[in-house]
Design a protein around this motif. Structure first.
Motif, PDB file in Angstrom:
ATOM      1  N   TRP A 104       0.607  -1.393   0.131  1.00 30.23           N
ATOM      2  CA  TRP A 104       0.126   0.037  -0.029  1.00 30.23           C
ATOM      3  C   TRP A 104       0.815   1.137  -0.006  1.00 30.23           C
ATOM      4  CZ3 TRP A 104      -5.420  -0.040   0.192  1.00 30.23           C
ATOM      5  CH2 TRP A 104      -5.851  -1.375   0.370  1.00 30.23           C
ATOM      6  N   GLY A 105       0.412   2.186  -0.847  1.00 24.03           N
ATOM      7  CA  GLY A 105       0.921   3.567  -0.694  1.00 24.03           C
ATOM      8  C   GLY A 105       0.441   4.291   0.630  1.00 24.03           C
TER       9      GLY A 105
ATOM     10  N   GLN B  37      -2.189   0.905  10.252  1.00 23.41           N
ATOM     11  CA  GLN B  37      -1.588   2.264   9.404  1.00 23.41           C
ATOM     12  C   GLN B  37      -0.967   3.173  10.433  1.00 23.41           C
ATOM     13  OE1 GLN B  37      -5.017   4.432   8.085  1.00 23.41           O
ATOM     14  NE2 GLN B  37      -3.662   5.267   6.349  1.00 23.41           N
ATOM     15  N   GLY B  40       1.894   8.404   7.891  1.00 20.25           N
ATOM     16  CA  GLY B  40       2.713   8.774   6.648  1.00 20.25           C
ATOM     17  C   GLY B  40       3.285   7.069   6.175  1.00 20.25           C
ATOM     18  N   MET B  41       2.639   6.100   6.610  1.00 19.39           N
ATOM     19  CA  MET B  41       2.919   5.041   5.967  1.00 19.39           C
ATOM     20  C   MET B  41       1.631   4.344   5.388  1.00 19.39           C
ATOM     21  SD  MET B  41       6.332   4.590   7.042  1.00 19.39           S
ATOM     22  CE  MET B  41       6.632   2.891   7.099  1.00 19.39           C
ATOM     23  N   GLY B  42       2.139   3.325   4.444  1.00 24.45           N
ATOM     24  CA  GLY B  42       0.973   2.522   3.902  1.00 24.45           C
ATOM     25  C   GLY B  42       0.450   1.502   4.998  1.00 24.45           C
ATOM     26  N   LEU B  43      -0.882   0.895   4.718  1.00 26.16           N
ATOM     27  CA  LEU B  43      -1.225  -0.219   5.339  1.00 26.16           C
ATOM     28  C   LEU B  43      -0.138  -1.511   5.354  1.00 26.16           C
ATOM     29  CD1 LEU B  43      -4.780  -0.297   4.051  1.00 26.16           C
ATOM     30  CD2 LEU B  43      -4.136   0.550   6.201  1.00 26.16           C
ATOM     31  N   LEU B  45      -0.027  -5.401   6.494  1.00 21.61           N
ATOM     32  CA  LEU B  45      -0.671  -6.582   7.048  1.00 21.61           C
ATOM     33  C   LEU B  45      -0.158  -7.256   8.413  1.00 21.61           C
ATOM     34  CD1 LEU B  45      -3.144  -8.279   6.167  1.00 21.61           C
ATOM     35  CD2 LEU B  45      -1.551  -9.691   4.710  1.00 21.61           C
ATOM     36  N   PHE B  90      -7.119  -1.530  11.009  1.00 13.73           N
ATOM     37  CA  PHE B  90      -8.258  -1.954  10.209  1.00 13.73           C
ATOM     38  C   PHE B  90      -8.479  -3.167  10.269  1.00 13.73           C
ATOM     39  CE2 PHE B  90      -9.517   2.219   8.854  1.00 13.73           C
ATOM     40  CZ  PHE B  90      -8.194   3.066   8.609  1.00 13.73           C
ATOM     41  N   PHE B 103     -13.690  -2.995   4.293  1.00 13.84           N
ATOM     42  CA  PHE B 103     -12.981  -2.424   5.509  1.00 13.84           C
ATOM     43  C   PHE B 103     -13.932  -2.017   6.612  1.00 13.84           C
ATOM     44  CE2 PHE B 103      -8.366  -2.239   4.660  1.00 13.84           C
ATOM     45  CZ  PHE B 103      -8.413  -2.473   3.304  1.00 13.84           C
ATOM     46  N   GLY B 104     -13.411  -2.218   7.657  1.00 10.96           N
ATOM     47  CA  GLY B 104     -14.328  -1.322   8.715  1.00 10.96           C
ATOM     48  C   GLY B 104     -13.788  -0.102   9.054  1.00 10.96           C
ATOM     49  N   ASN B 105     -14.261   0.462   9.992  1.00 10.72           N
ATOM     50  CA  ASN B 105     -14.011   1.938  10.191  1.00 10.72           C
ATOM     51  C   ASN B 105     -13.008   2.233  10.898  1.00 10.72           C
ATOM     52  OD1 ASN B 105     -16.324   2.301   8.639  1.00 10.72           O
ATOM     53  ND2 ASN B 105     -17.560   3.268  10.300  1.00 10.72           N
TER      54      ASN B 105
END
Lengths: 114, 112
Positions: A104-105, B37, B40-43, B45, B90, B103-105
């Motif tokens: 992900w970005g 998350q 400034g970073m992506g998700l 896993l 998330f 996705f959830g909130n």
């Protein structure tokens, strides 16, 4: 290493103006490409995806994205933004065809000026 | 039409405390995921599951545990909270391993 870059942390656009959000990736093969949107207080929602074929992909809410292999890019566009488009937009790259292989970005926050 | 529901929405933990982030979905999806998350970073896993009774590690599993006793529920457990686990979490689900993620909130967790 594989990576996804969204160069713009924030973008401010006037309502009715056009929009382009940038996404670049680093990956040796042709990846699967996605754009997701997160409206305030909501979870992420898929806008559009590219797996193969036509490099111009249409999505929901009037968005489109173009895959450019030579530039390793998958930029998101909309001809005329609405105030309801204010959200955070995430580009994701699939290294394979499974969701657990997504990278992900960091996201671009879109601010709409009235 | 609930989709993916996460609780709580916000939580503050002290270092060393434990907690469980709840995630439930009503779409009968086999695949479920936990992401974090950071600013400034992506998700990233954390864990994922391809069906009841089956879980696997993602990119950043250290400090977390999951279980999947039913199709609907996929709780994430933090045993000894650390400041590095301050993040937004998330949960997501999908019907197949490459269908769109729902996705959830999110849960905003602060560890102090």
């Amino acid at each position: 290493a594989q990576s996804v870059t969204q160069p713009d942390i924030h973008i401010t656009v006037s309502e009715g103006a056009s929009l382009e959000l940038r996404c670049n990736y680093s990956y040796g093969a042709t990846p699967y490409l996605f754009w997701y949107v997160q409206s305030p207080g909501q979870g992420l929602q898929l806008l559009l995806k590219y797996f193969s074929g036509d490099t111009l992909v249409q999505g929901i809410k009037g968005f489109e994205a173009e895959f450019k292999r030579s530039q390793s890019s998958f930029n998101l566009r909309k001809p005329s933004v609405h105030w309801s488009d204010a959200a955070e937009y995430f580009c994701a790259v699939g290294l394979g065809d499974s969701n657990y292989q997504l990278i992900w970005g960091a996201g671009t926050k879109l601010i709409i000026k009235p | 039409n609930a989709g993916v529901t996460q609780t709580p929405k916000f939580r503050i933990l002290k270092i060393g405390q434990s907690m469980t982030l709840q995630c439930t979905q009503d779409m009968n999806h086999n695949y479920m995921y936990w992401y974090r998350q950071d600013p400034g970073m992506g998700l990233k896993l954390i864990y994922y599951s391809v069906g009841a009774g089956i879980t696997d590690k993602g990119e950043v599993p250290n400090g977390y545990n999951v279980s999947r006793s039913t199709t609907e529920d996929f709780p994430l457990r933090l045993e000894l909270a650390a400041p590095s686990q301050t993040s937004v979490y998330f949960c997501a689900s999908s019907g197949t391993d490459n269908s769109p993620l729902h996705f959830g909130n999110g849960t905003r967790l602060t560890v102090t």
